[in-house]
Design an enzyme around this catalytic site. Structure first.
Site, PDB file in Angstrom:
ATOM      1  N   HIS A   1      47.893  31.857  61.840  1.00 33.15           N
ATOM      2  CA  HIS A   1      46.981  31.791  60.615  1.00 33.15           C
ATOM      3  C   HIS A   1      47.909  32.182  59.365  1.00 33.15           C
ATOM      4  O   HIS A   1      48.184  31.450  58.552  1.00 33.15           O
ATOM      5  CB  HIS A   1      45.828  32.674  60.654  1.00 33.15           C
ATOM      6  CG  HIS A   1      44.931  32.839  59.618  1.00 33.15           C
ATOM      7  ND1 HIS A   1      43.780  33.475  59.652  1.00 33.15           N
ATOM      8  CD2 HIS A   1      44.981  32.208  58.306  1.00 33.15           C
ATOM      9  CE1 HIS A   1      43.182  33.056  58.638  1.00 33.15           C
ATOM     10  NE2 HIS A   1      43.778  32.692  57.733  1.00 33.15           N
TER      11      HIS A   1
ATOM     12  N   THR B   1      36.270  31.012  46.389  1.00 34.28           N
ATOM     13  CA  THR B   1      36.912  30.208  47.555  1.00 34.28           C
ATOM     14  C   THR B   1      37.042  28.774  47.471  1.00 34.28           C
ATOM     15  O   THR B   1      36.533  28.293  46.446  1.00 34.28           O
ATOM     16  CB  THR B   1      35.428  30.341  48.818  1.00 34.28           C
ATOM     17  OG1 THR B   1      35.994  29.376  49.768  1.00 34.28           O
ATOM     18  CG2 THR B   1      34.210  29.261  48.186  1.00 34.28           C
TER      19      THR B   1
ATOM     20  N   HIS C   1      46.104  38.169  50.743  1.00 34.61           N
ATOM     21  CA  HIS C   1      46.130  37.240  52.108  1.00 34.61           C
ATOM     22  C   HIS C   1      46.864  35.725  51.774  1.00 34.61           C
ATOM     23  O   HIS C   1      46.463  35.304  50.754  1.00 34.61           O
ATOM     24  CB  HIS C   1      44.922  36.832  52.625  1.00 34.61           C
ATOM     25  CG  HIS C   1      45.026  35.742  53.776  1.00 34.61           C
ATOM     26  ND1 HIS C   1      45.876  35.918  54.865  1.00 34.61           N
ATOM     27  CD2 HIS C   1      44.142  34.664  53.762  1.00 34.61           C
ATOM     28  CE1 HIS C   1      45.384  34.738  55.648  1.00 34.61           C
ATOM     29  NE2 HIS C   1      44.468  34.157  54.969  1.00 34.61           N
TER      30      HIS C   1
ATOM     31  N   SER D   1      36.067  32.941  51.418  1.00 39.49           N
ATOM     32  CA  SER D   1      35.528  32.751  52.796  1.00 39.49           C
ATOM     33  C   SER D   1      36.145  33.992  53.589  1.00 39.49           C
ATOM     34  O   SER D   1      35.528  34.462  54.629  1.00 39.49           O
ATOM     35  CB  SER D   1      35.783  31.616  53.414  1.00 39.49           C
ATOM     36  OG  SER D   1      37.218  31.265  53.258  1.00 39.49           O
ATOM     37  N   GLU D   2      37.062  34.594  53.292  1.00 42.74           N
ATOM     38  CA  GLU D   2      37.769  35.827  53.775  1.00 42.74           C
ATOM     39  C   GLU D   2      37.236  37.331  53.349  1.00 42.74           C
ATOM     40  O   GLU D   2      38.047  38.248  53.865  1.00 42.74           O
ATOM     41  CB  GLU D   2      39.340  35.702  53.898  1.00 42.74           C
ATOM     42  CG  GLU D   2      39.749  34.294  54.392  1.00 42.74           C
ATOM     43  CD  GLU D   2      40.094  34.469  56.016  1.00 42.74           C
ATOM     44  OE1 GLU D   2      39.288  35.362  56.679  1.00 42.74           O
ATOM     45  OE2 GLU D   2      40.799  33.865  56.443  1.00 42.74           O
TER      46      GLU D   2
ATOM     47  N   GLY E   1      45.008  31.184  50.699  1.00 40.51           N
ATOM     48  CA  GLY E   1      45.119  32.279  50.226  1.00 40.51           C
ATOM     49  C   GLY E   1      43.999  32.971  49.514  1.00 40.51           C
ATOM     50  O   GLY E   1      42.983  32.214  49.287  1.00 40.51           O
ATOM     51  N   ASN E   2      43.949  34.397  49.496  1.00 38.15           N
ATOM     52  CA  ASN E   2      42.799  35.168  48.485  1.00 38.15           C
ATOM     53  C   ASN E   2      43.387  36.293  48.061  1.00 38.15           C
ATOM     54  O   ASN E   2      44.067  37.017  48.811  1.00 38.15           O
ATOM     55  CB  ASN E   2      41.562  35.032  49.346  1.00 38.15           C
ATOM     56  CG  ASN E   2      41.691  35.003  50.982  1.00 38.15           C
ATOM     57  OD1 ASN E   2      42.122  35.887  51.096  1.00 38.15           O
ATOM     58  ND2 ASN E   2      41.263  34.053  51.372  1.00 38.15           N
TER      59      ASN E   2
HETATM   60  P1  13P Z   1      39.248  30.963  50.649  1.00 41.22           P
HETATM   61  O1  13P Z   1      39.557  29.672  49.425  1.00 41.22           O
HETATM   62  O2  13P Z   1      37.924  31.017  51.043  1.00 41.22           O
HETATM   63  O3  13P Z   1      39.728  32.227  49.933  1.00 41.22           O
HETATM   64  O4  13P Z   1      40.163  30.504  52.062  1.00 41.22           O
HETATM   65  C1  13P Z   1      41.422  30.325  51.879  1.00 41.22           C
HETATM   66  C2  13P Z   1      41.911  30.859  53.286  1.00 41.22           C
HETATM   67  O5  13P Z   1      43.563  30.885  53.184  1.00 41.22           O
HETATM   68  C3  13P Z   1      41.240  31.093  54.513  1.00 41.22           C
HETATM   69  O6  13P Z   1      42.353  31.662  55.554  1.00 41.22           O
END
Ligand code: 13P
Length: 231
Positions: A173, A60, A110, A90-91, A44-45
């Site tokens: 996803h 991240t 997310h 990373s998103e 998540g993010n």
């Molecule tokens: P991050 O930790 O980079 O935010 O990524 C988590 C994630 O859920 C990727 O889909």
């Protein structure tokens, strides 16, 4: 109450800078995602639009239930890091795509809530109007085609849905939701997962009865009033 607590603490609370408050908001909503079971491990993010050119985003590869305010990263709309010791999510490209396409959006969330992600993994959109509440609060939740996490293709796969939807299932996803602030974006994640559970239960009962289209028009009017009254 001790004099210190009653006089100094309210002052400390009031004197938080707007930026520090945003950091605390990301910490708080990260914990809520985690405690609701919408994320596991480092999933998540979350992000918040700070102004025309800056976005604050979670770091991240860390548990979104265990973040500290100083972990947050500030990037510009091109994704370049402006502040922070950690690396951004990373998103981040997906978040920035949403901010660029939707000037009304102030925050993006997310996550991978189990039931909604199960629908996304089964290739089933949550686009049947089975409950009046979801029509009023969220409308339909489409399913974007599969793309690798963190890739440019992932942002591309979401683009057709971003203008007309506030929540999207991402095939195999998870889910992305967004709103005018972090509270609204988070609540939309709750609504998607809650609705997914209802749809799953209805399917298990063996029959789903969508709301007839003449009734949907009335619900859309209710939705307009509901949104206006909530402001
Ligand atoms: P991050 O930790 O980079 O935010 O990524 C988590 C994630 O859920 C990727 O889909």
């Amino acid at each position: 109450m001790l004099p210190f607590v009653s006089t100094v603490l309210p002052f400390v609370k009031r004197s938080l800078s707007p930026e520090h408050q945003l950091r605390l908001d990301l910490v708080q909503y990260g914990r809520m995602l985690h405690s609701q079971g919408f994320v596991a491990a480092t999933d998540g993010n979350l992000s918040i639009r700070m102004d025309n050119n800056r976005v604050m985003v979670t770091p991240t590869a860390c548990s979104k239930g265990m973040m500290q305010s100083e972990d947050m990263v500030i990037v510009n709309l091109d994704g370049e890091k402006l502040e922070g010791t950690c690396n951004p999510s990373s998103e981040i490209a997906m978040h920035l795509t949403i901010y660029k396409m939707r000037p009304d959006v102030g925050a993006v969330v997310h996550a991978h809530p189990c039931t909604a992600t199960a629908f996304a993994s089964a290739g089933i959109a949550l686009d049947q109007p089975l409950c009046s509440e979801i029509v009023i609060t969220l409308g339909t939740v489409p399913l974007a085609p599969y793309a690798t996490t963190g890739s440019r293709e992932l942002s591309e796969s979401l683009k057709p849905f971003i203008p007309r939807h506030d929540a999207i299932l991402m095939a195999n996803h998870g889910v992305v939701t967004y709103g005018e602030d972090l509270r609204q974006a988070y609540l939309r994640m709750e609504s998607v997962e809650h609705y997914a559970r209802i749809v799953l239960a209805a399917r298990q009962l063996g029959s789903t009865q969508p709301i007839p289209s003449r009734e949907l028009e009335k619900l859309r009017e209710v939705r307009t009033r509901y949104v206006r009254n909530g402001r």
